[in-house]
Write an enzyme that holds these catalytic residues in place. Structure first.
Site, PDB file in Angstrom:
ATOM      1  N   ASP A 124       0.855  -1.188   0.000  1.00 19.87           N
ATOM      2  CA  ASP A 124       0.000   0.000   0.000  1.00 19.87           C
ATOM      3  C   ASP A 124       0.889   1.236   0.000  1.00 19.87           C
ATOM      4  O   ASP A 124       1.986   1.210   0.582  1.00 19.87           O
ATOM      5  CB  ASP A 124      -0.909   0.006   1.230  1.00 19.87           C
ATOM      6  N   ASP A 140      -7.012  -1.275  -4.716  1.00 15.54           N
ATOM      7  CA  ASP A 140      -8.119  -0.923  -3.814  1.00 15.54           C
ATOM      8  C   ASP A 140      -9.052   0.092  -4.464  1.00 15.54           C
ATOM      9  O   ASP A 140     -10.275   0.022  -4.288  1.00 15.54           O
ATOM     10  CB  ASP A 140      -7.576  -0.358  -2.501  1.00 15.54           C
TER      11      ASP A 140
END
Length: 167
Positions: A124, A140
């Site tokens: 991330d 995402d």
């Protein structure tokens, strides 16, 4: 509503593949440029790049439980296989749902690749600064946009499209 043509279904799969490639490229950049660096502000007060390793599910939840990655990986693979099968056999009808499912497939597969890789974590790197929110990635975004858009289409447009197709 008519069954989508083969080229439309293949275009959706091809689009998903291109998005998976983009996601993996962004994650590779994050690993090489951000992993050992201080966070980099892109838009002051709004968005910055900050490298994190997500060993859990959404928002890093459940990462402390052994085996959660395997269970999530299996569930993700099953959902993606069902979505891909539905897309390929023509059960997903209409341009909007095809695009939504392509986004969901791309995001799900992008994160599944990370979970199944030797490192066993999802990379991330995007962080909102104006709210307390988890660090996230391109996959995402694909999943969120795909799911929200599909829900909006189902709630507000699917019945209208079905009536048009029946007329």
């Amino acid at each position: 509503m008519k069954k989508p043509k083969v080229w439309q279904r293949l275009a959706a799969v091809g689009s998903a593949a291109a998005l998976v490639f983009a996601d993996q490229w962004f994650k590779c950049l994050a690993e090489t440029k951000l992993a050992n660096a201080a966070p980099k502000t892109l838009i002051p007060g709004i968005l910055r790049l900050r490298y994190t390793q997500n060993t859990g599910v959404a928002f890093s939840a459940l990462g402390e439980f052994p085996g959660v990655m395997l269970v999530i990986s299996i569930l993700t693979a099953l959902v993606l296989a069902a979505a891909l099968a539905a897309l390929l056999i023509g059960k997903v009808r209409g341009a909007a749902p095809l695009c939504c499912v392509a986004l969901i497939l791309a995001g799900g597969l992008g994160n599944l690749i990370d979970r199944l890789s030797p490192q066993r974590y999802v990379v991330d790197y995007l962080e909102f600064l104006f709210v307390q929110f988890a660090v996230f990635n391109f996959a995402d975004i694909c999943i969120t946009v795909g799911v929200v858009s599909l829900a909006i289409w189902i709630l507000f447009f699917s019945e209208k499209d079905a009536k048009k197709g029946a007329a």
